[in-house]
Design an enzyme around this catalytic site. Structure first.
Site, PDB file in Angstrom:
ATOM      1  N   LYS A 171       1.086   4.092  -2.956  1.00  0.00           N
ATOM      2  CA  LYS A 171       0.738   5.503  -2.744  1.00  0.00           C
ATOM      3  C   LYS A 171       1.941   6.413  -3.023  1.00  0.00           C
ATOM      4  CE  LYS A 171      -3.609   4.929  -1.585  1.00  0.00           C
ATOM      5  NZ  LYS A 171      -4.706   5.409  -2.442  1.00  0.00           N
ATOM      6  N   TYR A 202       0.840  -1.207   0.000  1.00  0.00           N
ATOM      7  CA  TYR A 202       0.000   0.000   0.000  1.00  0.00           C
ATOM      8  C   TYR A 202       0.873   1.255   0.000  1.00  0.00           C
ATOM      9  CZ  TYR A 202      -3.632   3.289   1.563  1.00  0.00           C
ATOM     10  OH  TYR A 202      -4.501   4.361   1.666  1.00  0.00           O
TER      11      TYR A 202
HETATM   12  N1  NAP Z   1      -9.905   6.013   5.008  1.00  0.00           N
HETATM   13  C1  NAP Z   1      -8.671   6.430   5.244  1.00  0.00           C
HETATM   14  O1  NAP Z   1      -8.247   6.581   6.401  1.00  0.00           O
HETATM   15  C2  NAP Z   1      -7.749   6.742   4.095  1.00  0.00           C
HETATM   16  C3  NAP Z   1      -6.526   7.372   4.392  1.00  0.00           C
HETATM   17  C4  NAP Z   1      -5.669   7.678   3.347  1.00  0.00           C
HETATM   18  C5  NAP Z   1      -6.020   7.372   2.044  1.00  0.00           C
HETATM   19  N2  NAP Z   1      -7.200   6.739   1.791  1.00  0.00           N
HETATM   20  C6  NAP Z   1      -7.522   6.444   0.398  1.00  0.00           C
HETATM   21  O2  NAP Z   1      -8.809   6.932   0.104  1.00  0.00           O
HETATM   22  C7  NAP Z   1      -9.404   6.119  -0.905  1.00  0.00           C
HETATM   23  C8  NAP Z   1     -10.770   5.647  -0.418  1.00  0.00           C
HETATM   24  O3  NAP Z   1     -10.572   4.888   0.769  1.00  0.00           O
HETATM   25  P1  NAP Z   1     -11.793   4.443   1.715  1.00  0.00           P
HETATM   26  O4  NAP Z   1     -11.283   4.488   3.101  1.00  0.00           O
HETATM   27  O5  NAP Z   1     -13.020   5.187   1.375  1.00  0.00           O
HETATM   28  O6  NAP Z   1     -11.910   2.900   1.293  1.00  0.00           O
HETATM   29  P2  NAP Z   1     -13.176   1.957   1.038  1.00  0.00           P
HETATM   30  O7  NAP Z   1     -14.335   2.364   1.881  1.00  0.00           O
HETATM   31  O8  NAP Z   1     -12.653   0.574   1.140  1.00  0.00           O
HETATM   32  O9  NAP Z   1     -13.564   2.251  -0.482  1.00  0.00           O
HETATM   33  C9  NAP Z   1     -12.765   1.840  -1.531  1.00  0.00           C
HETATM   34  C10 NAP Z   1     -13.528   2.105  -2.822  1.00  0.00           C
HETATM   35  O10 NAP Z   1     -12.677   1.720  -3.910  1.00  0.00           O
HETATM   36  C11 NAP Z   1     -13.419   0.909  -4.788  1.00  0.00           C
HETATM   37  N3  NAP Z   1     -12.547  -0.030  -5.452  1.00  0.00           N
HETATM   38  C12 NAP Z   1     -11.662  -0.904  -4.908  1.00  0.00           C
HETATM   39  N4  NAP Z   1     -11.087  -1.633  -5.862  1.00  0.00           N
HETATM   40  C13 NAP Z   1     -11.604  -1.218  -7.040  1.00  0.00           C
HETATM   41  C14 NAP Z   1     -11.420  -1.599  -8.399  1.00  0.00           C
HETATM   42  N5  NAP Z   1     -10.554  -2.565  -8.749  1.00  0.00           N
HETATM   43  N6  NAP Z   1     -12.122  -0.936  -9.359  1.00  0.00           N
HETATM   44  C15 NAP Z   1     -12.980   0.036  -9.026  1.00  0.00           C
HETATM   45  N7  NAP Z   1     -13.217   0.436  -7.765  1.00  0.00           N
HETATM   46  C16 NAP Z   1     -12.537  -0.193  -6.783  1.00  0.00           C
HETATM   47  C17 NAP Z   1     -14.451   0.200  -3.927  1.00  0.00           C
HETATM   48  O11 NAP Z   1     -15.601  -0.100  -4.723  1.00  0.00           O
HETATM   49  P3  NAP Z   1     -15.992  -1.562  -5.291  1.00  0.00           P
HETATM   50  O12 NAP Z   1     -15.471  -2.568  -4.292  1.00  0.00           O
HETATM   51  O13 NAP Z   1     -17.487  -1.508  -5.370  1.00  0.00           O
HETATM   52  O14 NAP Z   1     -15.347  -1.624  -6.629  1.00  0.00           O
HETATM   53  C18 NAP Z   1     -14.803   1.304  -2.936  1.00  0.00           C
HETATM   54  O15 NAP Z   1     -15.822   2.118  -3.464  1.00  0.00           O
HETATM   55  C19 NAP Z   1      -8.430   4.976  -1.178  1.00  0.00           C
HETATM   56  O16 NAP Z   1      -7.620   5.287  -2.299  1.00  0.00           O
HETATM   57  C20 NAP Z   1      -7.585   4.964   0.091  1.00  0.00           C
HETATM   58  O17 NAP Z   1      -6.315   4.399  -0.126  1.00  0.00           O
HETATM   59  C21 NAP Z   1      -8.079   6.416   2.789  1.00  0.00           C
END
Ligand code: NAP
Length: 257
Positions: free
Chosen positions: A165, A161
């Protein structure tokens, strides 16, 4: 301490624009889709789980906003091209992501592939398909790649990861350099730990609470904490910003060594 409740003003250059949010079936993507819809954008909410993005869009439309769902697997270049070939977006929030949480030695090849294919190659596929449309239309656009503070520093158990990133951040700079001539801006948003439904149980546990104590502001971020930065990067207010990254992390990156 919680995130302040603030009414968000309209950011210039968002209303009426076509905005793609990937990863809009859960977590931050749902929030970003709602945010841009309430700013008056025409939102396309994409993910593999079409039922989820369609339910989100039905709700947004019933509230008077403009939103449609799109099925797309960002890790599959063919799926991205097929889904986006007839679309021309002005703004792209490249947010889809996944993780694998084990030691580097315990990451399987499938774990490594899934994380790199989704987080790094997926961002590349979507950005290129979007840039094709923007260049054809000739009006430029803004791409916001959702990276992470783990693109800047490391933590245990998330080697693929963190590498993905870090790659997104360097990709952001490369694309910003190449696409400035087309008036396409490419920037990265680096969230710290943001509470979503998927991680709230972890953060309620003792290891989660210990992690929060290492954040200088002593709290998790809420999705709404990202609003100012994502709207700045997407809107005309960020018009002279490209190749930049903004961390929104309660000071986590400057936590004491
Ligand atoms: N939450 C945090 O603390 C945090 C911190 C830093 C960065 N981020 C980043 O923010 C972004 C969103 O994170 P989140 O926390 O909201 O995660 P999440 O709730 O797990 O959501 C991930 C989303 O990505 C989609 N996804 C995953 N694989 C995919 C694929 N192959 N094709 C299309 N869509 C895909 C999933 O949809 P489907 O499964 O329906 O395809 C889901 O809608 C990510 O890039 C994560 O790395 C999050």
């Amino acid at each position: 301490m919680t995130a302040p409740e603030t009414k968000i003003p309209d950011f210039p250059g968002i209303a009426g624009k076509r905005v793609l949010v990937t990863g809009a079936s859960s977590g931050l993507g749902v929030h970003f889709a709602q945010l841009f819809a309430t700013q008056g954008a025409q939102v396309t909410a994409a993910a593999r789980r079409l039922d989820r993005v369609e339910a989100l869009c039905d709700r947004l439309v019933s509230e008077g906003h403009s939103a449609v769902g799109l099925q797309m697997d960002v890790s599959d270049a063919g799926s991205v091209t097929a889904a986006m070939q007839d679309c021309a977006f002005d703004i792209v929030i490249n947010n889809a992501g996944t993780t694998a949480s084990t030691s580097a030695l315990d990451h399987t090849v499938d774990d490594i592939d899934a994380v790199i294919d989704t987080n790094l190659k997926g961002v590349f596929h979507v950005a290129r398909a979007a840039a094709d449309g923007m260049i054809r239309k000739g009006t430029g656009g803004s791409i916001v790649n959702v990276a992470s503070i783990l693109g800047k520093r490391v933590a245990g158990q998330v080697s693929a990861y963190a590498a993905s990133k870090g790659g997104v951040m360097q990709l952001t700079r490369s694309l910003a350099l190449e696409w400035a001539r087309y008036e396409i801006r490419v920037n990265a948003l680096c969230p710290g730990y943001i509470e979503t439904e998927l991680n709230s149980d972890f953060f309620a546990s003792e290891p989660g609470q210990a992690l929060i104590r290492r954040v200088p502001q002593r709290r998790l971020g809420q999705a709404s904490d990202l609003d100012g930065a994502v709207l700045l990067l997407a809107s005309d207010l960020g018009g002279f910003m490209t190749g930049a990254d903004i961390a929104v992390d309660g000071g986590h990156l400057v936590s004491s060594l």
